[in-house]
Design a protein around this motif. Structure first.
Motif, PDB file in Angstrom:
ATOM      1  N   SER A   1       0.820  -1.206   0.000  1.00  0.00           N
ATOM      2  CA  SER A   1       0.000   0.000   0.000  1.00  0.00           C
ATOM      3  C   SER A   1       0.856   1.259   0.000  1.00  0.00           C
TER       4      SER A   1
ATOM      5  N   THR B   1       1.067   5.184   1.567  1.00  0.00           N
ATOM      6  CA  THR B   1       0.561   5.929   2.719  1.00  0.00           C
ATOM      7  C   THR B   1       1.299   7.249   2.885  1.00  0.00           C
TER       8      THR B   1
ATOM      9  N   ARG C   1       1.620   8.410   6.018  1.00  0.00           N
ATOM     10  CA  ARG C   1       2.154   8.434   7.387  1.00  0.00           C
ATOM     11  C   ARG C   1       3.662   8.190   7.360  1.00  0.00           C
TER      12      ARG C   1
ATOM     13  N   TYR D   1       5.409  -0.312   2.993  1.00  0.00           N
ATOM     14  CA  TYR D   1       4.558   0.686   2.335  1.00  0.00           C
ATOM     15  C   TYR D   1       5.387   1.429   1.298  1.00  0.00           C
TER      16      TYR D   1
ATOM     17  N   TYR E   1      -8.681   4.156  -1.652  1.00  0.00           N
ATOM     18  CA  TYR E   1      -7.899   4.961  -0.702  1.00  0.00           C
ATOM     19  C   TYR E   1      -8.826   5.426   0.408  1.00  0.00           C
TER      20      TYR E   1
ATOM     21  N   ASN F   1      -4.010  10.653   8.149  1.00  0.00           N
ATOM     22  CA  ASN F   1      -3.152  10.175   7.073  1.00  0.00           C
ATOM     23  C   ASN F   1      -3.962   9.423   6.030  1.00  0.00           C
TER      24      ASN F   1
ATOM     25  N   TYR G   1      -4.182   6.298   3.114  1.00  0.00           N
ATOM     26  CA  TYR G   1      -3.693   4.970   2.757  1.00  0.00           C
ATOM     27  C   TYR G   1      -4.379   4.572   1.453  1.00  0.00           C
TER      28      TYR G   1
ATOM     29  N   ILE H   1      -5.477  -3.821   4.236  1.00  0.00           N
ATOM     30  CA  ILE H   1      -5.930  -2.431   4.166  1.00  0.00           C
ATOM     31  C   ILE H   1      -6.910  -2.098   5.287  1.00  0.00           C
ATOM     32  N   GLU H   2      -7.160  -0.800   5.428  1.00  0.00           N
ATOM     33  CA  GLU H   2      -8.104  -0.328   6.438  1.00  0.00           C
ATOM     34  C   GLU H   2      -9.541  -0.654   6.002  1.00  0.00           C
TER      35      GLU H   2
END
Length: 203
Positions: free
Chosen positions: A38, A40, A42, A54, A74, A80, A82, A103-104
């Protein structure tokens, strides 16, 4: 028998549940599964490497990727962004390889709209107390940020019914075995194989 398309496996769950640890262990067990890295905004944590854990992007770079449709999904999470780079995932699936996205939850639900045939797995902590302990154990967040993550975690757990499977991450190796069993079963579903066997009959 070569499959026409690979599986898209989406693993998500609350921050701190151990998605990265479980994915890392899974990759050691099953080298057929390709891991999608991914992007990101952050900052890297200690021990994280560019292109391995990442792709670390500035906010400006990430916004460009959004504008140019370079992301499969995304999400913004606690200040932040991702996201999942699109090309790699689509190329691997088209070549018959299985791809796992770590992933989130927001991003997973976006992917479900685009790839409803994907396999969606919710990684669950043994308890919220244990989840908080794991986040605190990182030593990277303030109390306010941890409180924020716990609030978000409760909301995300409420979305569990959007997933196909739930795996408790009580012990990493046990969680990995459960996920491997899910992938094996999904690869044997008649919907994924019936056209291949019909071709055999026609021959």
């Amino acid at each position: 028998m070569k499959r026409e398309k690979g599986l898209l496996i989406v693993l998500s769950g609350p921050s701190g549940v151990g998605k990265g640890t479980v994915c890392g262990a899974l990759r050691k067990h099953d080298t057929h599964i390709k891991y999608s890295v991914s992007a990101t905004t952050r900052k890297p944590r200690e021990g994280e490497a560019e292109g391995v854990n990442y792709f670390f992007k500035s906010h400006e770079e990430f916004q460009r990727m959004i504008r140019e449709n370079e992301l499969l999904e995304y999400a913004q999470y606690v200040d932040n962004f991702y996201g999942t780079p699109r090309n790699y995932v689509e190329e691997m699936i088209a070549s018959g390889r299985d791809v796992i996205l770590e992933i989130e939850v927001q991003g997973a639900l976006q992917v479900k709209e685009t790839f409803p045939e994907g396999v969606f797995i919710f990684l669950m902590p043994p308890s919220l107390k244990e989840l908080r302990s794991r986040i605190e154990g990182r030593g990277t967040e303030t109390k306010d940020l941890i409180d924020n993550r716990m609030t978000v975690a409760r909301d995300e757990i409420d979305l569990m019914d959007k997933y196909d499977y739930v795996v408790e991450n009580d012990e990493v190796e046990a969680a990995v075995e459960r996920i491997k069993s899910i992938v094996t079963a999904e690869n044997c579903k008649k919907e994924r194989l019936i056209h291949l066997y019909k071709e055999l009959v026609e021959e």
